[in-house]
Design a protein around this motif. Structure first.
Motif: not given
Length: 290
Positions: A128-136, A161-170, A201-206
């Motif tokens: 799961v966390v690797e999926n979020l790391l790949v996105a970055q 990248a890990l901080e961002i990943a775990f932020y969204w996992l939470a 990805l820090k999008p402006k439009l999702l």
């Protein structure tokens, strides 16, 4: 494009083998809003998403994204049809491969537009966390030597990248699943993970393609609350395709209705709900009968 629009679609059209899949599509997506695209099956909703996010090259029209007022050129190479008897010149082949590998969706993502898919597309054999790391990866420090020698700069990016990943996992209640394979998650959790991956990805439009598909009523309600929270807390603009009309009517600021590749109505949920052309399109009857 109006001053408060993050995306403007102007007379967008695409043709497949002489068939007009989309024709003269025009609408704006306002900043910090939720816009829903609805319509019966085969109306062209996913095709429109593919044009907006660089997977298809539209045959005509224009797309404007308000980041630095940059215009996304949709008159680029359409993607050559690799059919028997169709011979590509070396230059045409180069253009096609270059677009697929480095253009299209890659450039759109760098602009600040992220999307999910109608059918979930996770790396199911990765955690799961690797999926979020790949996105970055688009934010990664790309120096080969930095990764090879594990420099401080590379370590800093990895930690960030890990901080961002775990932020969204939470935020999606997936922290406990971080080290599980993505393919082992429940369907609803996979849907949430796909959205979390986009947010990395820090999008402006999702852009969300049927995010409530396969969810039970409770999960759909939780998703609705989450999307409204994202809009308000991140000042995020959201464009979604959805068939759950209760969800659409409950969270949308604007609705665009497609039928046979054309916009037949757009406006507030109340306006769309009472429109005779919309009712006729969904019921498959003539407008007068509706």
């Amino acid at each position: 494009m109006s001053n408060n629009s993050i995306l403007s679609v102007e007379k967008l059209g695409i043709t497949f083998g002489g068939i007009h899949a989309l024709e003269d599509i025009s609408f704006d997506v306002k900043e910090k809003s939720i816009t829903a695209i609805i319509g019966p099956n085969g109306a062209g909703k996913t095709t429109l998403f593919n044009c907006l996010t660089g997977f298809y090259n539209a045959s005509k029209g224009a797309l404007y994204f308000n980041e630095k007022h940059r215009r996304i050129n949709i008159r680029a190479l359409l993607g050559m049809p690799f059919q028997l008897g169709y011979l590509l010149s070396p230059y045409e082949l180069y253009q096609c491969l270059y677009y697929k590998m480095f253009g299209g969706s890659h450039l759109v993502a760098q602009l600040g537009i992220a999307r999910t898919f109608q059918n979930i597309r996770l790396f199911k054999e990765m955690t799961v966390v690797e999926n979020l790391l790949v996105a970055q990866h688009i934010f990664a420090h790309r120096n080969l030597l930095s990764g090879l020698f594990n420099t401080k700069k590379f370590q800093h990016w990895e930690n960030q990248a890990l901080e961002i990943a775990f932020y969204w996992l939470a935020n999606f209640h997936l922290t406990a699943q971080a080290n599980r394979l993505a393919g082992e998650l429940s369907y609803g959790q996979q849907r949430h993970l796909e959205i979390a991956r986009c947010l990395c990805l820090k999008p402006k439009l999702l852009c969300l393609d049927e995010p409530a598909a396969g969810l039970n009523p409770q999960e759909t309600e939780e998703l609705s609350i989450l999307l409204q929270h994202l809009k308000q807390s991140l000042e995020l603009s959201i464009l979604l395709i959805e068939h759950d009309m209760n969800m659409v009517m409950g969270i949308s600021d604007q609705i665009v209705v497609l039928d046979h590749g054309k916009v037949i109505c757009q406006g507030s949920p109340e306006m769309v709900r009472d429109n005779k052309r919309v009712i006729a399109a969904y019921l498959g009857i003539e407008q007068d009968a509706a």
